[in-house]
Design a protein around this motif. Structure first.
Motif, PDB file in Angstrom:
ATOM      1  N   GLY A  10       0.818  -1.213   0.000  1.00  0.00           N
ATOM      2  CA  GLY A  10       0.000   0.000   0.000  1.00  0.00           C
ATOM      3  C   GLY A  10       0.851   1.261   0.000  1.00  0.00           C
ATOM      4  O   GLY A  10       0.568   2.218  -0.726  1.00  0.00           O
ATOM      5  N   LEU A  11       1.913   1.270   0.804  1.00  0.00           N
ATOM      6  CA  LEU A  11       2.792   2.434   0.834  1.00  0.00           C
ATOM      7  C   LEU A  11       3.514   2.620  -0.501  1.00  0.00           C
ATOM      8  O   LEU A  11       3.691   3.751  -0.964  1.00  0.00           O
ATOM      9  CB  LEU A  11       3.818   2.285   1.957  1.00  0.00           C
ATOM     10  CG  LEU A  11       3.317   2.537   3.369  1.00  0.00           C
ATOM     11  CD1 LEU A  11       4.415   2.243   4.372  1.00  0.00           C
ATOM     12  CD2 LEU A  11       2.821   3.951   3.532  1.00  0.00           C
ATOM     13  N   SER A  71       2.426   1.729  -3.504  1.00  0.00           N
ATOM     14  CA  SER A  71       1.504   2.275  -4.504  1.00  0.00           C
ATOM     15  C   SER A  71       1.159   3.734  -4.195  1.00  0.00           C
ATOM     16  O   SER A  71       1.024   4.548  -5.107  1.00  0.00           O
ATOM     17  CB  SER A  71       0.241   1.424  -4.594  1.00  0.00           C
ATOM     18  OG  SER A  71      -0.484   1.462  -3.393  1.00  0.00           O
ATOM     19  N   SER A  72       1.066   4.096  -2.919  1.00  0.00           N
ATOM     20  CA  SER A  72       0.811   5.501  -2.563  1.00  0.00           C
ATOM     21  C   SER A  72       1.985   6.382  -2.973  1.00  0.00           C
ATOM     22  O   SER A  72       1.791   7.499  -3.468  1.00  0.00           O
ATOM     23  CB  SER A  72       0.591   5.637  -1.060  1.00  0.00           C
ATOM     24  OG  SER A  72      -0.595   4.992  -0.675  1.00  0.00           O
ATOM     25  N   ARG A  94       1.819   6.953  -6.693  1.00  0.00           N
ATOM     26  CA  ARG A  94       0.794   7.938  -7.035  1.00  0.00           C
ATOM     27  C   ARG A  94       1.239   9.347  -6.676  1.00  0.00           C
ATOM     28  O   ARG A  94       0.979  10.299  -7.416  1.00  0.00           O
ATOM     29  CB  ARG A  94      -0.523   7.597  -6.333  1.00  0.00           C
ATOM     30  CG  ARG A  94      -1.255   6.418  -6.941  1.00  0.00           C
ATOM     31  CD  ARG A  94      -2.685   6.315  -6.429  1.00  0.00           C
ATOM     32  NE  ARG A  94      -2.810   6.304  -4.987  1.00  0.00           N
ATOM     33  CZ  ARG A  94      -2.849   5.214  -4.232  1.00  0.00           C
ATOM     34  NH1 ARG A  94      -2.763   4.031  -4.795  1.00  0.00           N
ATOM     35  NH2 ARG A  94      -2.970   5.306  -2.929  1.00  0.00           N
ATOM     36  N   MET A  95       1.938   9.496  -5.552  1.00  0.00           N
ATOM     37  CA  MET A  95       2.420  10.804  -5.157  1.00  0.00           C
ATOM     38  C   MET A  95       3.457  11.320  -6.160  1.00  0.00           C
ATOM     39  O   MET A  95       3.416  12.496  -6.542  1.00  0.00           O
ATOM     40  CB  MET A  95       3.053  10.748  -3.768  1.00  0.00           C
ATOM     41  CG  MET A  95       3.480  12.110  -3.247  1.00  0.00           C
ATOM     42  SD  MET A  95       4.340  12.039  -1.680  1.00  0.00           S
ATOM     43  CE  MET A  95       5.902  11.369  -2.175  1.00  0.00           C
ATOM     44  N   SER A 118       1.661  12.452  -9.142  1.00  0.00           N
ATOM     45  CA  SER A 118       0.911  13.692  -8.938  1.00  0.00           C
ATOM     46  C   SER A 118       1.835  14.897  -8.839  1.00  0.00           C
ATOM     47  O   SER A 118       1.398  16.019  -9.036  1.00  0.00           O
ATOM     48  CB  SER A 118       0.052  13.594  -7.683  1.00  0.00           C
ATOM     49  OG  SER A 118       0.862  13.597  -6.534  1.00  0.00           O
TER      50      SER A 118
END
Length: 106
Positions: free
Chosen positions: A60-61, A63-64, A67-68, A71
């Protein structure tokens, strides 16, 4: 002969008593080893669950973070700056209008 026989009986009784004591100690030792084995199995299950939890958190970290990074790419940052500027502009217009009405009572 009878004294020899009674002495043998005494020794036999002592041997039986010590054998019973040894059997009791072995039974206790078997119980302790069984408890240790059961506890080790429970701890292994807990460690497996913890490993699975950490693996999912790591995924999860990861993939976050991806995404960051996406972005915060240069084109996204430029778009974000424009959006913030527009919001600030409209917020400034609204505040100046509210202030103007308060000062002049229109």
């Amino acid at each position: 002969m009878s004294s020899s026989r009674s002495q043998e009986d005494t020794y036999e009784a002592q041997n039986d008593q010590r054998l019973d004591e040894l059997h009791s100690k072995i039974r206790t030792l078997r119980g302790v080893t069984t408890d240790i084995h059961d506890d080790a199995e429970r701890q292994n299950l807990i460690l497996d669950e913890t490993t699975n939890t950490f693996s999912s958190v790591t995924s999860g970290l990861s993939s976050s973070a991806e995404r960051m990074v996406r972005s915060l790419s240069p084109s996204t940052v430029k778009t974000l700056r424009i959006a913030v500027a527009v919001v600030i502009f409209f917020l400034g217009m609204w505040l100046s209008k509210a202030l103007f009405y308060r000062l002049f009572g229109w």
